[in-house]
Design a protein around this motif. Structure first.
Motif, PDB file in Angstrom:
ATOM      1  N   ALA A 204     -22.225 -49.002  20.800  1.00 31.87           N
ATOM      2  CA  ALA A 204     -20.948 -49.152  19.953  1.00 31.87           C
ATOM      3  C   ALA A 204     -20.609 -50.500  19.626  1.00 31.87           C
ATOM      4  CB  ALA A 204     -19.686 -48.671  20.669  1.00 31.87           C
ATOM      5  N   GLN A 205     -20.867 -51.516  20.891  1.00 29.03           N
ATOM      6  CA  GLN A 205     -20.867 -52.897  20.474  1.00 29.03           C
ATOM      7  C   GLN A 205     -21.971 -53.435  19.543  1.00 29.03           C
ATOM      8  OE1 GLN A 205     -20.247 -55.220  24.014  1.00 29.03           O
ATOM      9  NE2 GLN A 205     -18.500 -53.855  24.787  1.00 29.03           N
ATOM     10  N   THR A 206     -22.850 -53.055  19.611  1.00 31.03           N
ATOM     11  CA  THR A 206     -24.109 -53.099  18.781  1.00 31.03           C
ATOM     12  C   THR A 206     -23.690 -52.759  17.438  1.00 31.03           C
ATOM     13  OG1 THR A 206     -25.788 -52.824  20.657  1.00 31.03           O
ATOM     14  CG2 THR A 206     -26.635 -53.330  18.055  1.00 31.03           C
ATOM     15  N   ALA A 207     -23.253 -51.785  17.218  1.00 28.39           N
ATOM     16  CA  ALA A 207     -22.864 -51.228  15.695  1.00 28.39           C
ATOM     17  C   ALA A 207     -21.623 -52.144  14.959  1.00 28.39           C
ATOM     18  CB  ALA A 207     -22.189 -49.809  15.618  1.00 28.39           C
ATOM     19  N   VAL A 208     -20.790 -52.803  16.080  1.00 28.37           N
ATOM     20  CA  VAL A 208     -19.738 -53.616  15.597  1.00 28.37           C
ATOM     21  C   VAL A 208     -19.726 -54.875  15.479  1.00 28.37           C
ATOM     22  CG1 VAL A 208     -18.547 -53.982  17.711  1.00 28.37           C
ATOM     23  CG2 VAL A 208     -17.126 -53.276  15.731  1.00 28.37           C
ATOM     24  N   GLY A 209     -21.051 -55.238  15.826  1.00 28.26           N
ATOM     25  CA  GLY A 209     -21.786 -56.720  15.612  1.00 28.26           C
ATOM     26  C   GLY A 209     -21.487 -57.621  16.801  1.00 28.26           C
ATOM     27  N   LYS A 210     -21.384 -56.906  17.887  1.00 23.11           N
ATOM     28  CA  LYS A 210     -21.004 -57.819  19.243  1.00 23.11           C
ATOM     29  C   LYS A 210     -22.399 -58.032  19.869  1.00 23.11           C
ATOM     30  CE  LYS A 210     -17.612 -57.391  21.726  1.00 23.11           C
ATOM     31  NZ  LYS A 210     -16.216 -56.945  22.709  1.00 23.11           N
ATOM     32  N   ARG A 211     -23.277 -57.269  19.640  1.00 23.11           N
ATOM     33  CA  ARG A 211     -24.935 -57.253  20.359  1.00 23.11           C
ATOM     34  C   ARG A 211     -25.730 -57.232  19.232  1.00 23.11           C
ATOM     35  NH1 ARG A 211     -23.067 -58.626  25.396  1.00 23.11           N
ATOM     36  NH2 ARG A 211     -21.134 -57.710  25.649  1.00 23.11           N
ATOM     37  N   GLU A 212     -26.811 -57.783  19.056  1.00 23.69           N
ATOM     38  CA  GLU A 212     -27.722 -57.885  18.297  1.00 23.69           C
ATOM     39  C   GLU A 212     -28.745 -56.742  18.078  1.00 23.69           C
ATOM     40  OE1 GLU A 212     -31.407 -60.862  17.187  1.00 23.69           O
ATOM     41  OE2 GLU A 212     -30.038 -61.452  19.005  1.00 23.69           O
ATOM     42  N   PHE A 213     -29.021 -56.073  19.300  1.00 22.01           N
ATOM     43  CA  PHE A 213     -29.722 -54.657  19.245  1.00 22.01           C
ATOM     44  C   PHE A 213     -29.851 -53.990  20.685  1.00 22.01           C
ATOM     45  CE2 PHE A 213     -32.535 -58.167  20.698  1.00 22.01           C
ATOM     46  CZ  PHE A 213     -33.301 -57.445  21.510  1.00 22.01           C
ATOM     47  N   VAL A 214     -29.871 -52.810  20.498  1.00 14.97           N
ATOM     48  CA  VAL A 214     -30.000 -51.968  21.937  1.00 14.97           C
ATOM     49  C   VAL A 214     -31.425 -52.046  22.267  1.00 14.97           C
ATOM     50  CG1 VAL A 214     -29.522 -49.682  22.638  1.00 14.97           C
ATOM     51  CG2 VAL A 214     -28.405 -50.332  20.746  1.00 14.97           C
ATOM     52  N   SER A 215     -31.580 -52.369  23.502  1.00 18.97           N
ATOM     53  CA  SER A 215     -32.854 -52.167  24.259  1.00 18.97           C
ATOM     54  C   SER A 215     -33.089 -50.615  24.707  1.00 18.97           C
ATOM     55  CB  SER A 215     -32.799 -53.073  25.563  1.00 18.97           C
ATOM     56  OG  SER A 215     -32.792 -54.301  25.066  1.00 18.97           O
ATOM     57  N   VAL A 216     -34.102 -50.269  24.266  1.00 19.21           N
ATOM     58  CA  VAL A 216     -34.269 -48.570  24.708  1.00 19.21           C
ATOM     59  C   VAL A 216     -35.180 -48.816  26.043  1.00 19.21           C
ATOM     60  CG1 VAL A 216     -35.239 -46.417  24.150  1.00 19.21           C
ATOM     61  CG2 VAL A 216     -34.062 -47.953  22.282  1.00 19.21           C
ATOM     62  N   PHE A 217     -34.522 -48.199  27.071  1.00 16.42           N
ATOM     63  CA  PHE A 217     -35.126 -48.443  28.325  1.00 16.42           C
ATOM     64  C   PHE A 217     -36.350 -47.520  28.514  1.00 16.42           C
ATOM     65  CE2 PHE A 217     -31.122 -50.458  29.898  1.00 16.42           C
ATOM     66  CZ  PHE A 217     -31.437 -51.853  29.607  1.00 16.42           C
ATOM     67  N   GLY A 218     -37.512 -47.775  28.115  1.00 10.86           N
ATOM     68  CA  GLY A 218     -38.751 -46.644  28.214  1.00 10.86           C
ATOM     69  C   GLY A 218     -38.735 -45.730  27.158  1.00 10.86           C
ATOM     70  N   ASP A 219     -39.932 -45.750  26.600  1.00  5.59           N
ATOM     71  CA  ASP A 219     -40.242 -44.715  25.553  1.00  5.59           C
ATOM     72  C   ASP A 219     -41.512 -43.663  26.154  1.00  5.59           C
ATOM     73  OD1 ASP A 219     -42.393 -46.719  25.351  1.00  5.59           O
ATOM     74  OD2 ASP A 219     -41.950 -46.885  23.040  1.00  5.59           O
TER      75      ASP A 219
END
Ligand code: NAD
Ligand code: UFG
Length: 336
Positions: A204-219
């Motif tokens: 949510a904070q990424t979508a609103v521009g407060k964070r640059e990107f989401v780190s996906v922990f493990g694929d």
């Protein structure tokens, strides 16, 4: 009927006050505001049309807690007050045991003294430790992997022992899976202080521009798309689960644990995709190493609550991401 809601200014407690009010109960909030804003009270009033009684107090303050019970003719306690950050609990274990475990013991002593013998406790799927099988039912062995988790295990044991010693005592432990979402009005939701630990507020904070990107922990987990799978449950479903549990067992006694989940798992990538659709923002993400301590998959066997409480989760992943976005875009910095 008046119900004291410890931690009632917090994320889950505040939404549960709405559900209690809707069902005809009168919540009285008891919270030390260590992780909540006083403005929650105004938001609750706009949503429900009722000004709830609020007592600023700590569960460790026995005299104050006793006065709150007696002066308000409280008949049951919904106990949400706790510290909840897993990482912090490994750095400050004594603070967690003091607040979550000693705090609950102090409450139970006072409740016994004044004859309030019904408690609904916020437990967590964390009491199942590393899952030995899926979906997880209530008979799954109990364990923990960090001090926060141990506080939940310990409090459940204390509640069970207390019920075993008192034929009239009732303790319902609700084991939440992954609570997400916000009130559909957009007036109330989760606003973690600092960098969010959990996936949904980070997205949510990424979508609103407060964070640059989401780190996906493990694929590279053994899941359909390689990313972690969890049982996300909408906060309003969770709130209603509390009311259903209390209403079903008001006249009963004993220690009764229930899972509150949907029974359905979603991967990290599925949640990001759903959030992008809700928000219209293409949420940026990057693959990152696994987070230590994480498991591949976790989801509930939710049939006991359905059978005994007549409760099932109704809201789907779209409602979870729609409502989170509504709240996040309306209040990008929370209520402060
Ligand atoms: P929250 O931090 O938003 O709410 C907890 C509230 O308790 C806060 O308002 C805080 O000010 C208050 N509080 C803390 N210590 C207190 C004390 N000693 N005396 C009085 N008030 C005190 O957290 P939440 O997400 O609403 O969680 C509520 C409960 O649900 C907690 O017990 C938590 O461990 C449990 N839980 C939460 C999750 C989750 O993902 N949010 C998952 C499983 C279980
Ligand atoms: N994740 C990411 N990136 C992030 C945050 C999380 O990829 O920035 C992933 C995690 O690796 C996991 C999934 O998203 O696969 C969900 O992670 P959360 O941190 O949102 O939730 P957890 O299932 O790890 O933890 C939750 C509660 C804990 C509780 C635990 C077990 O937050 O308090 O469930 O019940 F202990």
């Amino acid at each position: 009927m008046k119900i004291l809601v410890t931690g009632g200014m917090g994320y889950i407690g505040s939404h549960t006050c709405i559900a209690l009010h809707k069902a005809g109960y009168t919540p009285v909030i008891y919270d030390n505001l260590s992780n909540a804003s006083i403005k929650v009270l105004d938001q609750l009033e706009v949503i429900t049309g009722a000004r709830f009684d609020f007592i600023e107090g700590d569960i460790l303050d026995k005299a104050h807690f006793k006065a709150a019970l007696v002066e308000n003719n409280i008949e049951a306690v919904f106990h949400f007050a706790a510290l909840k950050a897993v990482g912090e609990s490994t750095e400050q274990p004594l603070r967690y045991y003091q607040n979550n475990v000693s705090g609950t013991v102090a409450m139970l002593e006072v409740m016994k003294e004044v004859g309030v013998n019904r408690i609904i406790f916020s437990s967590s799927a964390t009491v199942y430790g590393d899952p030995q099988y899926l979906p997880i039912d209530e008979k799954h062995p109990i364990s923990a992997t960090n001090p926060y988790g141990w506080t939940k295990v310990m409090v459940e044991q204390i509640l069970a022992d207390n019920c075993a010693s008192d034929d009239n005592a009732l303790a319902i432990a609700l084991r939440y899976f992954n609570p997400v979402g916000a009130h559909p009005s957009g007036l109330l939701g989760e606003s973690p202080s600092g960098i969010p630990n959990n996936l949904m507020p980070f997205i949510a904070q990424t979508a609103v521009g407060k964070r640059e990107f989401v780190s996906v922990f493990g694929d590279d987990y053994n899941t359909p798309d390689g990313t972690g799978v969890r049982d996300y449950i909408h906060i309003m479903d969770l709130a209603e689960g509390h009311v259903a549990a209390f209403s079903a067992h008001k006249q009963d006694s004993g220690f009764l644990p229930y899972n509150l989940g949907t029974g359905q798992g979603y991967s990290v990538l599925e949640v990001i995709k759903a959030f992008s659709a809700s928000s219209g923002v293409d949420v940026a993400y990057k693959m990152a190493p696994r987070r230590p301590g994480d498991i591949a998959s976790n989801y509930a066997e939710a049939s006991l609550a359905k059978e005994k409480l007549g409760w099932t989760a109704k809201l789907d992943i779209k409602a979870m991401t729609d409502d989170t976005w509504h709240w996040q875009s309306k209040y990008p910095n929370g209520l402060e």
